[in-house]
Enzyme design. Structure first.
Site, PDB file in Angstrom:
ATOM      1  N   ASN A 159       0.860  -1.013   0.113  1.00 54.96           N
ATOM      2  CA  ASN A 159      -0.057  -0.111   0.051  1.00 54.96           C
ATOM      3  C   ASN A 159       0.901   1.125   0.069  1.00 54.96           C
ATOM      4  O   ASN A 159       1.982   1.320   0.563  1.00 54.96           O
ATOM      5  CB  ASN A 159      -1.138  -0.108   1.273  1.00 54.96           C
ATOM      6  CG  ASN A 159      -0.410   0.767   2.448  1.00 54.96           C
ATOM      7  OD1 ASN A 159      -0.517   1.948   2.349  1.00 54.96           O
ATOM      8  ND2 ASN A 159       0.143  -0.048   3.282  1.00 54.96           N
ATOM      9  N   ASN A 217       5.102   5.923   3.281  1.00 58.71           N
ATOM     10  CA  ASN A 217       4.246   6.626   2.290  1.00 58.71           C
ATOM     11  C   ASN A 217       3.990   8.083   2.312  1.00 58.71           C
ATOM     12  O   ASN A 217       3.410   8.748   1.535  1.00 58.71           O
ATOM     13  CB  ASN A 217       2.824   5.666   2.132  1.00 58.71           C
ATOM     14  CG  ASN A 217       2.958   4.428   1.900  1.00 58.71           C
ATOM     15  OD1 ASN A 217       3.730   4.110   1.061  1.00 58.71           O
ATOM     16  ND2 ASN A 217       2.246   3.423   2.612  1.00 58.71           N
ATOM     17  N   THR A 218       4.525   8.732   3.491  1.00 55.32           N
ATOM     18  CA  THR A 218       4.493  10.081   3.651  1.00 55.32           C
ATOM     19  C   THR A 218       6.068  10.790   3.537  1.00 55.32           C
ATOM     20  O   THR A 218       6.966  10.197   4.395  1.00 55.32           O
ATOM     21  CB  THR A 218       3.839  10.635   4.843  1.00 55.32           C
ATOM     22  OG1 THR A 218       2.535  10.346   5.122  1.00 55.32           O
ATOM     23  CG2 THR A 218       3.956  11.989   5.075  1.00 55.32           C
ATOM     24  N   SER A 225       5.480   5.005   8.756  1.00 53.23           N
ATOM     25  CA  SER A 225       4.887   4.954   7.635  1.00 53.23           C
ATOM     26  C   SER A 225       5.955   5.574   6.428  1.00 53.23           C
ATOM     27  O   SER A 225       6.499   6.438   6.363  1.00 53.23           O
ATOM     28  CB  SER A 225       3.508   5.637   7.171  1.00 53.23           C
ATOM     29  OG  SER A 225       3.115   5.677   5.913  1.00 53.23           O
ATOM     30  N   ASN A 251       5.522  -1.303  11.734  1.00 50.67           N
ATOM     31  CA  ASN A 251       4.624  -0.845  10.582  1.00 50.67           C
ATOM     32  C   ASN A 251       5.179  -1.698   9.297  1.00 50.67           C
ATOM     33  O   ASN A 251       5.867  -2.819   9.428  1.00 50.67           O
ATOM     34  CB  ASN A 251       5.086   0.600  10.403  1.00 50.67           C
ATOM     35  CG  ASN A 251       3.894   1.339   9.771  1.00 50.67           C
ATOM     36  OD1 ASN A 251       3.196   0.996   8.721  1.00 50.67           O
ATOM     37  ND2 ASN A 251       3.752   2.771  10.212  1.00 50.67           N
ATOM     38  N   THR A 252       4.548  -1.267   8.242  1.00 52.28           N
ATOM     39  CA  THR A 252       4.923  -2.127   6.849  1.00 52.28           C
ATOM     40  C   THR A 252       6.551  -1.956   6.681  1.00 52.28           C
ATOM     41  O   THR A 252       7.458  -0.953   6.997  1.00 52.28           O
ATOM     42  CB  THR A 252       4.374  -1.552   5.829  1.00 52.28           C
ATOM     43  OG1 THR A 252       4.495  -0.012   5.579  1.00 52.28           O
ATOM     44  CG2 THR A 252       2.869  -1.766   5.777  1.00 52.28           C
ATOM     45  N   LYS A 288       4.767   3.731  17.236  1.00 54.11           N
ATOM     46  CA  LYS A 288       4.697   2.599  15.994  1.00 54.11           C
ATOM     47  C   LYS A 288       6.045   2.899  15.411  1.00 54.11           C
ATOM     48  O   LYS A 288       6.267   3.805  14.803  1.00 54.11           O
ATOM     49  CB  LYS A 288       3.420   2.721  15.112  1.00 54.11           C
ATOM     50  CG  LYS A 288       3.226   1.550  14.260  1.00 54.11           C
ATOM     51  CD  LYS A 288       2.091   1.703  13.587  1.00 54.11           C
ATOM     52  CE  LYS A 288       1.807   0.080  12.845  1.00 54.11           C
ATOM     53  NZ  LYS A 288       0.471   0.031  12.554  1.00 54.11           N
ATOM     54  N   PHE A 313      -1.954   8.330   4.199  1.00 51.01           N
ATOM     55  CA  PHE A 313      -2.807   8.907   5.340  1.00 51.01           C
ATOM     56  C   PHE A 313      -3.862   9.455   4.730  1.00 51.01           C
ATOM     57  O   PHE A 313      -4.287  10.776   5.097  1.00 51.01           O
ATOM     58  CB  PHE A 313      -1.802   9.855   6.011  1.00 51.01           C
ATOM     59  CG  PHE A 313      -0.738   9.413   6.940  1.00 51.01           C
ATOM     60  CD1 PHE A 313      -0.507   8.113   7.341  1.00 51.01           C
ATOM     61  CD2 PHE A 313       0.052  10.047   7.725  1.00 51.01           C
ATOM     62  CE1 PHE A 313       0.441   7.406   8.172  1.00 51.01           C
ATOM     63  CE2 PHE A 313       1.041   9.823   8.374  1.00 51.01           C
ATOM     64  CZ  PHE A 313       1.211   8.267   8.472  1.00 51.01           C
TER      65      PHE A 313
END
Length: 357
Positions: free
Chosen positions: A129, A195-196, A193, A260-261, A231, A133
């Protein structure tokens, strides 16, 4: 010997396997919203809501966990990312989870990254993914949580908006904390994350210390302190994990969510061409299991078992959950396993834990 005959009827695995074949023909993000809307309709009818709860609830005193003054009915929770906007906490409470973590929420609504941004890797029982967010904002989530019917334990996973520079990230986390303070039972600070852009830089010792100390001061000032957890990513070095342990001890936060991922793509069964086509994003699911367990085991060992850990990453079965608990976790969460194993995953893990007692 524990008698499990009358503890929670279980959704037949074959039923979901058949249904999954049809669901997997639809793109992951649309089918997620479709399924949850269908379950919400089922929940809205009192009789079907009762059937839903009876079908997936496993209740037994030995499953209960008491942490941070919270009484968890069982140790199996739903990880952040599944119910980003706190729209489905009531129906999820009927699927046997001991707690649900909403979010990640940001102070202001944001659309997230362009679609498609969620991909299945069935050969690996994994997801990639790069959601970014996407959420409707902390205030909207707070309104929904105030209106919820069920009293399941709720965690609030908080982050920063994409447009917020890291030097001002503390303002975003504080705004989320204030918005959710009265409606969640614990907080998770998400700085991990992938992704940010730039978010993981907040895991460095100095900015992370500043952020967590700021939230701890606010937590005290608001009058009824809530547990704050951090996290972390599964891709940290041992030196970085040592820093995390030190940060937790110095700031006095209550625990860690690990993990997390991952951005690692090694060892996948999925064709390399397909993985390259998908591109950037965080990998979750079965390939993350061992990596997450190693992080949990390291933190538990090097902290002397003094830091409570919620385990996430590659949990599909009771054996997977037991692996995490044996490594030092006190609670576990599922996400990708929920997609692949179906709505009985929490109940099946709880029954497996009971059978091993």
């Amino acid at each position: 010997m524990l008698n499990l005959k009358n503890i929670g009827p279980i959704f037949a695995p074959g039923m979901y396997n058949i249904l999954k074949k049809f669901l997997f023909f639809i793109a992951p993000e649309p089918v997620h919203h479709f399924v949850m809307k269908c379950l919400s309709i089922v929940y809205a009818i009192p009789l079907s809501r009762s059937i839903l709860r009876r079908s997936f609830s496993v209740v037994h005193p030995s499953l209960q966990r008491n942490l941070w003054g919270l009484n968890f009915p069982n140790p199996v929770g739903l990880a952040a990312g599944f119910d980003k906007d706190a729209k489905y906490t009531d129906v999820l409470s009927c699927l046997g989870f001991g707690f649900v973590e909403i979010g990640t929420v940001t102070p202001r609504p944001q659309p997230g990254n362009p679609k498609p941004r969620l991909f299945r890797l069935p050969a690996d029982k994994a997801l990639i993914n790069r959601m970014g967010f996407n959420n409707e904002g902390a205030a909207a989530a707070a309104v929904r949580l105030k209106q919820r019917r069920e009293k399941i334990i709720i965690g609030g996973n908080i982050g920063k908006n994409k447009v917020t520079e890291n030097e001002h990230a503390g303002d975003d986390y504080e705004a989320c904390f204030r918005a959710l303070y009265r409606v969640v039972d614990y907080f998770v600070v998400n700085v991990s994350s992938p992704n940010t852009p730039g978010l993981r830089a907040l895991q460095d010792k100095e900015p992370l210390m500043q952020l967590l100390n700021r939230l701890q001061v606010l937590n005290t000032d608001l009058g009824a302190p809530k547990p704050i957890l951090l996290k972390i990513a599964p891709d940290l070095t041992e030196s970085q994990l040592d820093d995390i342990i030190d940060i937790v001890k110095q700031t006095g936060i209550q625990g860690i969510v690990a993990t997390n991922t991952t951005i690692d793509r090694s060892g996948l069964n999925t064709d390399t061409t397909r993985v390259d086509e998908i591109g950037a994003g965080g990998l979750s699911g079965l390939p993350l299991r061992e990596k997450a367990t190693q992080v949990i085991r390291y933190i538990h060992k090097h902290s002397g078992g003094t830091i409570p850990i919620i385990a996430v990453g590659g949990i599909f079965t009771a054996a997977d959950a037991k692996e995490k608990l044996d490594a030092g976790a006190v609670l576990v969460q599922v996400y990708t396993g929920f997609i692949y194993e179906g709505p009985a995953i929490a109940a099946n893990i709880c029954k497996g834990i009971l059978a091993g007692n």
